[in-house]
Design an enzyme around this catalytic site. Sequence first.
Site, PDB file in Angstrom:
ATOM      1  N   LYS A  22     -45.368   3.529 -73.284  1.00 46.52           N
ATOM      2  CA  LYS A  22     -46.150   2.679 -75.207  1.00 46.52           C
ATOM      3  C   LYS A  22     -44.650   3.621 -76.043  1.00 46.52           C
ATOM      4  O   LYS A  22     -43.567   4.023 -76.078  1.00 46.52           O
ATOM      5  CB  LYS A  22     -46.975   3.725 -74.871  1.00 46.52           C
ATOM      6  N   ARG A  45     -53.397   6.966 -66.194  1.00 43.98           N
ATOM      7  CA  ARG A  45     -53.294   5.333 -66.709  1.00 43.98           C
ATOM      8  C   ARG A  45     -51.026   4.619 -66.371  1.00 43.98           C
ATOM      9  O   ARG A  45     -50.837   4.838 -67.131  1.00 43.98           O
ATOM     10  CB  ARG A  45     -54.281   4.475 -67.888  1.00 43.98           C
TER      11      ARG A  45
END
Length: 274
Positions: A218, A252
């Site tokens: 991210k 995840r």
Amino acid sequence: MKLDLSAPQVMAIVNVTPDSFFADSRTFCADAIVRRVENALAEGASMLDIGGYSSRPGAAEVPVEEEWRRVAMGLDAVRCVGAQVLVSVDTFRSEIVARAVERFGEVIVNDISAGELDERMLPIVAHYGVPYVAMHMKGTPQTMQSMTDYRGGIVDAVTDYFRARTADLLSAGIRRENILLDPGFGFAKTLEQNYELLSGLHRLCETGYPVLAGVSRKSMIWRALDAKPADALAGTVALEWECLRQGAAILRAHDVRAAADTIRLFGIYKGVGK
């Protein structure tokens, strides 16, 4: 469906989208999805997360029918690989959930809005009795990065939000054992707020609900390093270790083997430290 979270698990990201922020995660056709699923399972994933609507900041709106086409193609591919594979559907639309369960059987629901973008989501999840990941976000993927003001700090804001929201989930009929929480790294949060939230992740883990941590590649990693998502694997592993240290139950991840190895090494580290 009962999730075994006695040890941390890897949820592999399977993006059936043309515009997810990490280009290498995109799978456009059934054959590519099957290869991704087979590789993810071989590398240590215990569950797969199928997404047909990119939730990156500023992502384009996707019509319901197009999202369903993508999700159905992903679920078809998973079922070709194995009928018993645990699969999650990454959607905030109750219609997608209902169609998925009716056609493919029980799924995990991974909802970036915790039911706030579709008033029918919580009743639908309760009706089918499936596991539900509720994520913290403000606004929508199109507006969230303009909504980063929090009174009292981000950790208090997120824990207070989930204290109220889990009460709503329970009132809607969702069983306590089916509720998982996702702090929503990168969603309506500045770079600094993401790290403040990471430092207080243990407080969310202490609520008694399993926590899913999604930090994989991210912008909180690659922007901090003045890099790109493709260069963010080492940073991802570092932050995933910290998520495990604070009590996360599920990682995840795009990079399944790296996440699975991190979990294995963390388990050895904890065992030696006893």
